[in-house]
Design an enzyme around this catalytic site. Structure first.
Site, mmCIF file in Angstrom:
data_model
loop_
_atom_site.group_PDB
_atom_site.id
_atom_site.type_symbol
_atom_site.label_atom_id
_atom_site.label_comp_id
_atom_site.label_asym_id
_atom_site.label_seq_id
_atom_site.Cartn_x
_atom_site.Cartn_y
_atom_site.Cartn_z
ATOM 1 N N ASN A 26 9.658 5.930 -6.264
ATOM 2 C CA ASN A 26 8.472 6.640 -5.831
ATOM 3 C C ASN A 26 8.887 8.056 -5.408
ATOM 4 O O ASN A 26 10.014 8.464 -5.675
ATOM 5 C CB ASN A 26 7.790 5.885 -4.690
ATOM 6 C CG ASN A 26 6.275 6.016 -4.774
ATOM 7 O OD1 ASN A 26 5.762 7.118 -4.982
ATOM 8 N ND2 ASN A 26 5.571 4.917 -4.611
ATOM 9 N N ASN A 65 -0.575 -1.698 -10.624
ATOM 10 C CA ASN A 65 0.097 -1.219 -9.417
ATOM 11 C C ASN A 65 -0.674 -1.735 -8.202
ATOM 12 O O ASN A 65 -1.871 -1.470 -8.062
ATOM 13 C CB ASN A 65 0.163 0.312 -9.468
ATOM 14 C CG ASN A 65 0.943 0.911 -8.326
ATOM 15 O OD1 ASN A 65 0.386 1.173 -7.261
ATOM 16 N ND2 ASN A 65 2.236 1.151 -8.531
ATOM 17 N N CYS A 75 4.338 3.876 -0.979
ATOM 18 C CA CYS A 75 3.486 5.069 -1.041
ATOM 19 C C CYS A 75 3.592 5.826 0.272
ATOM 20 O O CYS A 75 3.243 5.297 1.331
ATOM 21 C CB CYS A 75 2.040 4.695 -1.295
ATOM 22 S SG CYS A 75 1.007 6.154 -1.365
ATOM 23 N N ASN A 90 2.016 15.465 -3.806
ATOM 24 C CA ASN A 90 0.684 14.886 -3.853
ATOM 25 C C ASN A 90 0.460 13.993 -2.661
ATOM 26 O O ASN A 90 1.381 13.359 -2.146
ATOM 27 C CB ASN A 90 0.450 14.122 -5.158
ATOM 28 C CG ASN A 90 0.836 12.660 -5.050
ATOM 29 O OD1 ASN A 90 0.081 11.844 -4.520
ATOM 30 N ND2 ASN A 90 2.034 12.337 -5.533
ATOM 31 N N ASN A 144 3.606 -1.601 -4.993
ATOM 32 C CA ASN A 144 3.794 -0.268 -4.430
ATOM 33 C C ASN A 144 4.028 -0.375 -2.927
ATOM 34 O O ASN A 144 3.109 -0.203 -2.144
ATOM 35 C CB ASN A 144 2.559 0.574 -4.764
ATOM 36 C CG ASN A 144 2.652 1.971 -4.229
ATOM 37 O OD1 ASN A 144 3.649 2.365 -3.638
ATOM 38 N ND2 ASN A 144 1.596 2.732 -4.411
HETATM 39 C C1 LIG Z 1 -0.646 12.562 -8.361
HETATM 40 C C2 LIG Z 1 0.239 11.378 -8.225
HETATM 41 C C3 LIG Z 1 -0.287 10.149 -7.858
HETATM 42 C C4 LIG Z 1 0.537 9.037 -7.716
HETATM 43 N N1 LIG Z 1 -0.020 7.830 -7.398
HETATM 44 C C5 LIG Z 1 0.769 6.727 -7.339
HETATM 45 C C6 LIG Z 1 0.203 5.436 -7.104
HETATM 46 O O1 LIG Z 1 -1.010 5.294 -6.980
HETATM 47 N N2 LIG Z 1 1.057 4.367 -7.025
HETATM 48 C C7 LIG Z 1 2.399 4.516 -7.190
HETATM 49 O O2 LIG Z 1 3.126 3.513 -7.122
HETATM 50 N N3 LIG Z 1 2.962 5.715 -7.442
HETATM 51 C C8 LIG Z 1 2.176 6.813 -7.521
HETATM 52 N N4 LIG Z 1 2.749 8.036 -7.794
HETATM 53 C C9 LIG Z 1 4.206 8.123 -8.011
HETATM 54 C C10 LIG Z 1 4.542 8.103 -9.491
HETATM 55 O O3 LIG Z 1 4.127 6.903 -10.084
HETATM 56 C C11 LIG Z 1 6.056 8.302 -9.707
HETATM 57 O O4 LIG Z 1 6.741 7.241 -9.085
HETATM 58 C C12 LIG Z 1 6.568 9.607 -9.139
HETATM 59 O O5 LIG Z 1 5.595 10.625 -9.311
HETATM 60 C C13 LIG Z 1 7.893 10.072 -9.768
HETATM 61 O O6 LIG Z 1 7.777 10.297 -11.142
HETATM 62 P P1 LIG Z 1 7.507 11.769 -11.778
HETATM 63 O O7 LIG Z 1 8.502 12.693 -11.168
HETATM 64 O O8 LIG Z 1 7.659 11.572 -13.248
HETATM 65 O O9 LIG Z 1 6.109 12.153 -11.403
HETATM 66 C C14 LIG Z 1 1.924 9.155 -7.937
HETATM 67 C C15 LIG Z 1 2.463 10.397 -8.298
HETATM 68 C C16 LIG Z 1 1.655 11.497 -8.446
HETATM 69 C C17 LIG Z 1 2.262 12.805 -8.843
#
Ligand SMILES: Cc1cc2nc3c(=O)[nH]c(=O)nc-3n(C[C@H](O)[C@H](O)[C@H](O)COP(=O)(O)O)c2cc1C
Ligand SMILES: Cc1cc2nc3c(=O)[nH]c(=O)nc-3n(C[C@H](O)[C@H](O)[C@H](O)COP(=O)(O)OP(=O)(O)OC[C@H]3O[C@@H](n4cnc5c(N)ncnc54)[C@H](O)[C@@H]3O)c2cc1C
Ligand SMILES: Cc1cc2nc3c(=O)[nH]c(=O)nc-3n(C[C@H](O)[C@H](O)[C@H](O)COP(=O)(O)OP(=O)(O)OC[C@H]3O[C@@H](n4cnc5c(N)ncnc54)[C@H](O)[C@@H]3O)c2cc1C
Ligand SMILES: Cc1cc2nc3c(=O)[nH]c(=O)nc-3n(C[C@H](O)[C@H](O)[C@H](O)COP(=O)(O)O)c2cc1C
Ligand code: FES
Ligand code: FES
Lengths: 304, 251, 304, 251
Positions: free
Chosen positions: C192, C99, C130, C69, C127
């Site tokens: 992340n 966040n 990112c 993403n 965060n």
């Molecule tokens: C579509 C999407 C948007 C995300 N947006 C953020 C965000 O705004 N801030 C953040 O700290 N992490 C963001 N993440 C990271 C997730 O919070 C998480 O740390 C990461 O996806 C790993 O977990 P997962 O494998 O269960 O998705 C995002 C992840 C995805 C897939």
């Protein structure tokens, strides 16, 4: 007919596909499945100065679209590899790359020097990034200065083109790549495995005896493609790409990202015919996406 | 020589709790397989193949039978297969039991849980060769017992369970004395059981069939090594094994 | 009955499962599927100083057992989040984590300070990692000194416990974790996304408009488990674990590795009921593996 | 309101080259779905669901029909499903075409390729409401044409192909003049086609149905945004769309 040939320092490849180090032994086992002459090249399992037994078992675990391994560089030592294994591969019309590992710079030098006396070996792949060797290994791959240092020292003793195999466990792959290029590397291998772990719930402990292992397979492909794509504009030496390749489409993806050839590791385990089947599909895939040759696809993902 | 083969699934049956028996058709595999060898089976969507022993061979019908316990997602996937589907295997893999070279008169087979299936094919073959077969079979509980009648048809059979719901309550090693004389033993099961057997039967000639997590399943990756008393110091379970002389390997 | 409750700085959780930032918006959409009171907590989507539109589309791609993403922190800005989104979530009996993101330290401070005036918000997740924000973001997460600096500055202005969300795109996660702990972090969020790329063969270009994106989902779970396991013995602040969690067994794996609670991201996309279904399975799984409570599983993978 | 539903697969049929028609049974979905909405479909082994439009609705039989083209591994997997299996969907998703509020007399439907299916359900509904329907349908070639007769039963239908193997040789916009007068237009297809239509029909009242790669499919992740002239500057295709007033979105 699509021209699959690519040329790399020290190696003329019929096609850009070779088995990755450690996933193919020294070729004997897979020669029972198919004719190794079909391959673009062969990368041998890591060689160290003396024989190594490696880590305790279990040494592998399965993960989502991937696997962990912590073999620990088990091998019979460089002298026996030259005496027993290289001659077997030399009987095929396929370039041979030797994967060089060690715990100290002196060991890298010793192994590299030994391959000067194995005329069938065409190039060295410097494994500075094996995450499973506790004494040394890991540091070389994590620090640009140390990586440059071992590269320089090996170049000084070796007659062969030296490809440095980079670790993805770094915040800045471009700096690493530039450092080893400056130190004289003739090519890059990208990439080794990401360090990972699986905990076995029933034992409440890491499943692998070594605790951590190297993550490989399709799961890591996006990381490999990203790193190759990032490095390509900053180096002028060729890149052998690897990490999760399973299909001919994947090969094209790596070439577009900037690889000049690729290595296939984990996919050999899922399907022992992975390499020849991928090679067989390449003409169809290159043709479908409008490439008359493998060579002309290299780096084209960077076009405006 | 092992090959990759698409085997036709003929029957799928639950023969004990979470234990599936599957009959597979393939002329080449059925013609060349030996007891103690295994199939390296692809479970769709999985990176690594699963090693599953050949439990019995029907050369006339060109079938082999495997028996497996549902452990994780791979065996779960295999259990969901149905007659008419095809199973992608690499086999026959491994060395198998060396029955031709032995001049065994009486063989004692000692199996634990999912180590029982390979012993069945061995029992059949030893019987055909005119030898006497006795078996000690260990299971978790009555619900997990399978192939009791089949073994009893071949020879004297001792059933042992962890919870005593059927047969002897305890460990397979508890009934070794009761089983009496034998020339060779053949054992297959979890490592602690094999260690106990190896200990108790020190001095006896015997064979053990080992398990280890595998990568390539074909001898190239060195995932499945076992320490040995041999010169190189190790052997590969996937190709040098899974069957070893009991005094050859260091468990 | 298994006791699922866990306590973290600023938050008492009924159970250790919360949706991960960016994968759950501000909860409204998933509240149409189930009662948000079932959740252990909610982590809101990133907030920046002003409204951000984010990156061009396509913003997501699918990979083997994962996804990429590059949303680019699109959000309506911290003031609107406090005015419009927090009150919606505050109506539930669930701790709220905000966040906090930014391109400059001043922006982090501004956003963190704003949440002082949102009494329903229980904690901040910083965060600093990112990978999709080109101007800033990435640097904070890659350098221990910068990470420590932003942590310190935010701690100075905030009334709330601050959890620092670490990036896996580093060679040395332990140094990062120790640096932010020393700088005053009350907890860690690990981890992340890994930076990755997919090349679209038909266009011969990176598929994502942003070229690179963050890899998430089951593919990266072994990396997350390894990093949490590595960090746990070196810090005394709690860790919220995340990266590829899809089942109740995965939750236990993260707790054994050293997490005190977990966040679920990508799995919500595959199954909108992922969080409540995982929570429902937890008692069975803890029981099966011999734990009477969630709390007693934390870090147990490190036992001798 | 959308729900996760296990829909029973009733029929699976290839209606044109690589184009599958699938009839799915589910009382709730069939009762509540509207033309222009989509199902967010799970293809086993895949992380992200696939958005597939509802092509038509049979409220009496409690079925909806979807039509999809085999593009990659997800749609390939769906194409391999058989009657009797179940499909895990989240739906009905999205807003759908707003047919109730319109006082349309004549509607012009302009569809390209896999943008054609949602227009068929719309055509049926408009016809039921007593409106006149004309359709311009673009396909790659004759082998890719589907639902020609179905549309012709409803109203005047123009077929356009990229290679001229059937109908007009060229683009859907080429036959706009020929299609004559209409009150509203509804268009669905690839972005370049929608841009061409939007351009050529500037000033006309119309609706476009958009496609974008989705994450959550439910409005939470902001993967599927499209720039708009509205205050926030954007809309979400998965929930605010996929149907938008043509003058509302910036393509
Ligand atoms: C579509 C999407 C948007 C995300 N947006 C953020 C965000 O705004 N801030 C953040 O700290 N992490 C963001 N993440 C990271 C997730 O919070 C998480 O740390 C990461 O996806 C790993 O977990 P997962 O494998 O269960 O998705 C995002 C992840 C995805 C897939
Ligand atoms: C030579 C040999 C013969 C075998 N014969 C049989 C048999 O006849 N019947 C039977 O039920 N089981 C047998 N096993 C064990 C069987 O391979 C495992 O139960 C099976 O691989 C578990 O897969 P899973 O996906 O269900 O479990 P998971 O735990 O999800 O598997 C994860 C990974 O670990 C591996 N693994 C897990 N347990 C074992 C194990 N005990 N041995 C080796 N690898 C393991 C899997 O192959 C896979 O790579 C044999 C193992 C070996 C080595
Ligand atoms: C609202 C909406 C309605 C749709 N209706 C239909 C329909 O009725 N019939 C039909 O055949 N197709 C339809 N599509 C397109 C369909 O979603 C894609 O063709 C499909 O997702 C491709 O999946 P794949 O696994 O075969 O391809 P892959 O390329 O392997 O898919 C990889 C990823 O990209 C996504 N993706 C690829 N192409 C598209 C696309 N055009 N739009 C959105 N995501 C895409 C996939 O969903 C998946 O996440 C619709 C798309 C949207 C957004
Ligand atoms: C079992 C196994 C053993 C490996 N051994 C080596 C090795 O000895 N030397 C080396 O440089 N890389 C080794 N690797 C790394 C691979 O060569 C390759 O870089 C990595 O696995 C990524 O490719 P893949 O995803 O196609 O497997 C090994 C990988 C595996 C899975
Ligand atoms: S599994 Fe690779 S050597 Fe045995
Ligand atoms: S796909 Fe997540 S908001 Fe539309």
């Amino acid at each position: 007919m699509t021209d699959l040939a690519v040329e790399l320092p020290g190696m003329k490849l019929k096609n850009p596909v070779m088995p990755a180090s450690g996933c193919f032994g020294f070729g004997r086992e897979y020669s029972a499945f198919y004719d190794l002459n079909k391959l673009g090249a062969v990368i041998m399992k890591a060689a160290t100065g003396n024989a190594r037994f490696g880590n305790a078992t279990p040494r592998v675990a399965e993960t989502a679209s991937g696997m962990l391994n912590a073999i620990g560089l088990q091998n019979p030592g460089v002298q026996q590899i030259i005496a027993e294994e290289v001659p077997f591969l030399a009987a095929y019309d396929v370039p041979i790359m030797a994967n060089v590992a060690g715990s100290t710079i002196a060991e890298y030098e010793k192994v590299a020097e030994a391959f000067n006396h194995a005329p069938s070996v065409n190039a060295l792949e410097l494994n500075i990034s094996c995450p499973n060797v506790k004494e040394g290994g890991i540091q070389f791959g994590a620090d640009p200065d140390m990586a440059a240092n071992v590269t320089e020292r090996v170049k000084a003793v070796s007659n062969l083109p030296v490809y440095v195999k980079l670790s993805p466990n770094t915040a800045d792959i471009v700096t690493m790549a530039k450092a080893v290029e400056r130190a004289g590397a003739d090519g890059l291998s990208m990439m080794n495995t990401l360090t990972g772990m699986q905990i076995q719930l029933s034992r409440r402990k890491p499943l692998l005896a070594n605790e951590t292992g190297g993550l490989s397979g399709p799961a890591i492909k996006p990381v490999a493609v990203r790193m190759i794509y990032a490095v390509k504009p900053h180096v002028s030496i060729p890149i052998i790409g690897m990490g999760g390749i399973r299909t001919a489409e994947d090969v094209l993806e790596f070439l577009l990202a900037g690889a000049s050839a690729v290595a296939v590791g984990t996919a050999n385990f899922t399907n022992p015919y992975a390499c020849p089947e991928i090679i067989e599909q390449l003409p169809r895939v290159f043709d479908h996406y409008g490439f008359a040759s493998a060579a002309e696809a290299i780096g084209r993902g960077h076009d405006e | 020589m092992k090959k990759r083969a698409e085997m036709a699934v003929e029957t799928v049956q639950e023969v004990a709790s979470d234990t599936i028996e599957m009959k597979l058709y393939h002329p080449y595999i059925a013609a060349t397989a030996r007891p103690g060898q295994f199939l390296y089976v692809l479970a769709e969507g999985h990176t690594l193949r699963r090693p599953i022993s050949i439990a019995s061979i029907d050369r006339e019908q060109s079938t082999v039978t495997i028996l497996f316990k549902i452990i994780g997602s791979g065996t779960k996937h295999l259990a969901d297969m149905e007659a008419g589907m095809t199973l992608d295997v690499v086999g026959p893999s491994g060395n198998g039991f060396a029955t031709s070279e032995t001049s065994v008169q009486t063989a004692l087979l000692i199996g634990g849980g999912i180590g029982v299936p390979p012993l069945y094919g061995l029992a059949e073959e030893l019987q055909q060769k005119g030898m006497k077969v006795k078996a000690i079979l260990g299971f978790q509980s009555k619900a997990h017992v399978f192939y009791k009648e089949q073994f009893e048809r071949i020879g004297q059979t001792f059933i042992v369970t962890d919870d005593g719901t059927i047969g002897h309550h305890g460990l397979v090693t508890d009934v070794l004395d009761e089983a009496g004389e034998f020339d060779h033993y053949y054992s297959c099961g979890p490592i602690p059981m094999l260690q106990a057997v190896q200990n108790k039967l020190k001095g006896h000639s015997g064979f053990v069939s080992l398990e280890e997590r595998m990568g390539c399943g074909t001898g190239a990756c060195l995932a499945c090594v076992i320490r040995t008393e041999t010169e190189s110091g190790y052997k590969k379970i996937c190709t040098d094994g899974p069957v070893f002389a009991a005094d050859e390997v260091i468990l």
